[in-house]
Design an enzyme around this catalytic site. Sequence first.
Site, PDB file in Angstrom:
ATOM      1  N   ALA A   1      -0.010   1.272   3.974  1.00  0.00           N
ATOM      2  CA  ALA A   1       0.435   0.227   3.050  1.00  0.00           C
ATOM      3  C   ALA A   1      -0.004   0.546   1.622  1.00  0.00           C
ATOM      4  O   ALA A   1       0.792   0.455   0.670  1.00  0.00           O
ATOM      5  CB  ALA A   1      -0.120  -1.126   3.494  1.00  0.00           C
TER       6      ALA A   1
ATOM      7  N   VAL B   1      -5.675   0.556  10.786  1.00  0.00           N
ATOM      8  CA  VAL B   1      -5.363   1.868  10.203  1.00  0.00           C
ATOM      9  C   VAL B   1      -4.166   1.772   9.266  1.00  0.00           C
ATOM     10  O   VAL B   1      -4.030   2.581   8.337  1.00  0.00           O
ATOM     11  CB  VAL B   1      -5.094   2.895  11.338  1.00  0.00           C
ATOM     12  CG1 VAL B   1      -3.850   2.526  12.139  1.00  0.00           C
ATOM     13  CG2 VAL B   1      -4.977   4.312  10.790  1.00  0.00           C
ATOM     14  N   LYS B   2      -3.300   0.779   9.460  1.00  0.00           N
ATOM     15  CA  LYS B   2      -2.095   0.670   8.649  1.00  0.00           C
ATOM     16  C   LYS B   2      -2.369   0.259   7.204  1.00  0.00           C
ATOM     17  O   LYS B   2      -1.478   0.332   6.360  1.00  0.00           O
ATOM     18  CB  LYS B   2      -1.126  -0.319   9.308  1.00  0.00           C
ATOM     19  CG  LYS B   2      -0.547   0.164  10.623  1.00  0.00           C
ATOM     20  CD  LYS B   2       0.284   1.431  10.446  1.00  0.00           C
ATOM     21  CE  LYS B   2       1.000   1.813  11.726  1.00  0.00           C
ATOM     22  NZ  LYS B   2       1.863   2.997  11.554  1.00  0.00           N
ATOM     23  N   ASP B   3      -3.594  -0.166   6.919  1.00  0.00           N
ATOM     24  CA  ASP B   3      -3.947  -0.421   5.516  1.00  0.00           C
ATOM     25  C   ASP B   3      -3.758   0.842   4.681  1.00  0.00           C
ATOM     26  O   ASP B   3      -3.401   0.777   3.506  1.00  0.00           O
ATOM     27  CB  ASP B   3      -5.406  -0.876   5.402  1.00  0.00           C
ATOM     28  CG  ASP B   3      -5.636  -2.284   5.895  1.00  0.00           C
ATOM     29  OD1 ASP B   3      -4.670  -2.937   6.333  1.00  0.00           O
ATOM     30  OD2 ASP B   3      -6.799  -2.732   5.867  1.00  0.00           O
TER      31      ASP B   3
END
Length: 337
Positions: free
Chosen positions: A48, A43-45
């Site tokens: 970022a 999910v951190k894509d």
Amino acid sequence: MRIVQDFVDAVGRTPLIRLRRVSEQTGCEIYGKAEFMNPGGSVKDRAARAIVLDAERRGILQAGGTVVEGTAGNTGIGLAHICNARGYRCVIVMPDNQSPEKYALIEALGAQVRRVKTVPYSDSNHYQKVAGRLAEELPNAIWANQFDNTANRRAHVETTGPEIWEQTGGRIDAFVAASGTGGTLAGVSEYLKSRTRSVRTVVADPPGSALYEYIRNGVVKATGSGSITEGIGIGRITANMQDAPIDDAVHIEDAETVRYVYRLLREEGLFVSSTSGINVAAAVHVARDLGPGHTVVTVLCDTGSKYLSRLFNRDWLAQKGLLEAAGLEDGAIMRDL
């Protein structure tokens, strides 16, 4: 099937997966947003991508520049991918208590990893503060600052929330997720409540985190002393979490988290992380509170591949007293739950 232009454009538009067994057991429809299907694997894509594109738009990230971040891992992985795709250097500062696989993966992606001693946020050598100072020292560098950079939250207001609304046809009664930076939980909650105030948004909180007490009683106070989970739970209210429209919180102990990680593997074929486990455990609690006939959505944050030496390691689980929770006691490999 759509064609995307590059890595950046491939982030998002992940499917909802119906979690069959827990749906049947609760009488609710429980769905997991398959964020492990993002191109960088988590999910951190989304955060970022949003942080880097926002810095470009504001003109603070120049060609050939460096992105510096303090992270437990997944944001660093996402940033390393994004920086490769956009032509930037990447320096990641990490506490020294994370899974070995994360350090190795970030370095394999070409980013520089700096490990620092794990200390409380109040310490000037906390990994987030070290990253901020490092960004000031390096030429042509920015600090991504995922905890207090609200581009993180906006990413979920603009993408994750609308995707969930569309995928459920607006028929959603609750959204449940753990929180580290607050971006995913706050952003999705903000969007969903802009569509219908009746949707309940709930924090899944591990031991050692202060969010359960904060949401329930308005006091920033830790519940329990620490957790095996990585990248979630926090002892302060970040800029991304400030004024977030959150209705409730569920405290989940590590044994329950691990039990759901292994249930997802055996029952659904989903090889996911402890954050996904705590999210599904909390979603089941919320579904039971709501009663049959409701729709609950949570987040399957990333895969288990970054946790092989810990969460999926028999010796490590035994040291933590979690073999029984994983269904691995007495030498068993698999067991019906």
